[in-house]
Design a protein around this motif. Structure first.
Motif, PDB file in Angstrom:
ATOM      1  N   TYR A   1       0.836  -1.202   0.000  1.00  0.00           N
ATOM      2  CA  TYR A   1       0.000   0.000   0.000  1.00  0.00           C
ATOM      3  C   TYR A   1       0.871   1.252   0.000  1.00  0.00           C
ATOM      4  CZ  TYR A   1      -4.071  -2.808   1.260  1.00  0.00           C
ATOM      5  OH  TYR A   1      -5.083  -3.721   1.264  1.00  0.00           O
TER       6      TYR A   1
ATOM      7  N   TYR B   1      -4.006   0.597  -2.473  1.00  0.00           N
ATOM      8  CA  TYR B   1      -3.459  -0.712  -2.836  1.00  0.00           C
ATOM      9  C   TYR B   1      -2.701  -0.575  -4.152  1.00  0.00           C
ATOM     10  CZ  TYR B   1      -3.211  -5.666  -3.965  1.00  0.00           C
ATOM     11  OH  TYR B   1      -2.765  -6.922  -4.277  1.00  0.00           O
ATOM     12  N   VAL B   2      -1.415  -0.971  -4.144  1.00  0.00           N
ATOM     13  CA  VAL B   2      -0.605  -0.847  -5.358  1.00  0.00           C
ATOM     14  C   VAL B   2      -0.058  -2.179  -5.860  1.00  0.00           C
ATOM     15  CG1 VAL B   2       0.017   1.553  -4.919  1.00  0.00           C
ATOM     16  CG2 VAL B   2       1.501  -0.264  -4.081  1.00  0.00           C
ATOM     17  N   GLY B   3      -0.286  -3.255  -5.127  1.00  0.00           N
ATOM     18  CA  GLY B   3       0.173  -4.547  -5.604  1.00  0.00           C
ATOM     19  C   GLY B   3       0.257  -5.562  -4.486  1.00  0.00           C
TER      20      GLY B   3
ATOM     21  N   ILE C   1       2.109  -5.500  -9.678  1.00  0.00           N
ATOM     22  CA  ILE C   1       2.359  -4.156  -9.175  1.00  0.00           C
ATOM     23  C   ILE C   1       1.677  -3.173 -10.128  1.00  0.00           C
ATOM     24  CG2 ILE C   1       4.137  -2.394  -8.715  1.00  0.00           C
ATOM     25  CD1 ILE C   1       4.325  -4.681  -6.756  1.00  0.00           C
ATOM     26  N   ASN C   2       0.990  -2.195  -9.569  1.00  0.00           N
ATOM     27  CA  ASN C   2       0.384  -1.143 -10.373  1.00  0.00           C
ATOM     28  C   ASN C   2       1.450  -0.547 -11.289  1.00  0.00           C
ATOM     29  OD1 ASN C   2      -0.228   1.780 -10.936  1.00  0.00           O
ATOM     30  ND2 ASN C   2      -2.151   1.199  -9.931  1.00  0.00           N
ATOM     31  N   LYS C   3       1.095  -0.304 -12.537  1.00  0.00           N
ATOM     32  CA  LYS C   3       2.052   0.151 -13.544  1.00  0.00           C
ATOM     33  C   LYS C   3       2.864   1.373 -13.101  1.00  0.00           C
ATOM     34  CE  LYS C   3       2.372   0.828 -18.491  1.00  0.00           C
ATOM     35  NZ  LYS C   3       1.649   0.757 -19.760  1.00  0.00           N
ATOM     36  N   SER C   4       2.241   2.325 -12.423  1.00  0.00           N
ATOM     37  CA  SER C   4       2.956   3.540 -12.024  1.00  0.00           C
ATOM     38  C   SER C   4       3.972   3.292 -10.900  1.00  0.00           C
ATOM     39  CB  SER C   4       1.966   4.636 -11.617  1.00  0.00           C
ATOM     40  OG  SER C   4       1.205   4.228 -10.514  1.00  0.00           O
ATOM     41  N   TYR C   5       3.957   2.101 -10.290  1.00  0.00           N
ATOM     42  CA  TYR C   5       4.893   1.765  -9.216  1.00  0.00           C
ATOM     43  C   TYR C   5       5.978   0.790  -9.666  1.00  0.00           C
ATOM     44  CZ  TYR C   5       1.963   4.171  -5.844  1.00  0.00           C
ATOM     45  OH  TYR C   5       1.270   5.128  -5.151  1.00  0.00           O
ATOM     46  N   ARG C   6       5.922   0.362 -10.906  1.00  0.00           N
ATOM     47  CA  ARG C   6       6.907  -0.598 -11.409  1.00  0.00           C
ATOM     48  C   ARG C   6       8.270   0.070 -11.595  1.00  0.00           C
ATOM     49  NH1 ARG C   6       2.944  -3.146 -15.918  1.00  0.00           N
ATOM     50  NH2 ARG C   6       1.380  -3.875 -14.433  1.00  0.00           N
TER      51      ARG C   6
END
Length: 138
Positions: free
Chosen positions: A43, A48-50, A68-73
């Motif tokens: 989080y 929630y990001v992944g 993982i959410n694309k913007s957090y990769r």
């Protein structure tokens, strides 16, 4: 009289596991053990990001899902989640870890961490893509 009936997935799987466990004990004289699950979420300020999920049974852990959410990769979060799942596998006595991924997903990511392809299926789950099966001995 033999008949086919729909049965709740959870109930059916419990019955099937019992049958398979009995067969394992009869054929191999090795008692089955309980499946142990692992689930970890990531989080960012409540968003929630992944996360990652895995199951350990006997001497193997299978990573079911990792995303993982694309913007957090590209920031190391996937690597950290993978390492935490590997630590779970080691602590719970696994000899190996398996995972599967699509050709457009994370095959090279897993290979970077020592996973090796042991099989693949083309045109699944849809035409034009390949599913890869990977393993890492720990």
């Amino acid at each position: 009289m033999i008949e086919y009936k729909s049965l709740n997935l959870e109930q059916n799987e419990a019955h099937l596991i019992t049958l398979l466990s009995k067969n394992q004990e009869e054929e191999k004289n090795i008692p089955a053990e309980q499946n142990t699950s692992f689930s970890l979420a990531l989080y960012d300020n409540g968003l929630y990001v992944g996360g990652i999920t895995a199951n350990k049974w006997m001497n193997a852990t299978h990573i079911s899902l990792l995303a993982i959410n694309k913007s957090y990769r590209g920031k190391g979060y996937g690597s950290q989640l993978l390492k935490k799942a590997e630590a779970f596998a080691i602590e719970s006595g696994s000899a190996l870890i398996t995972i599967n991924t699509q050709d457009y997903q994370a095959k090279t990511f897993y290979e970077k961490y020592g996973y090796q392809v042991f099989g693949h299926l083309t045109d699944t789950p849809f035409s034009g893509t390949t599913k890869y099966y990977l393993v890492k001995r720990i």
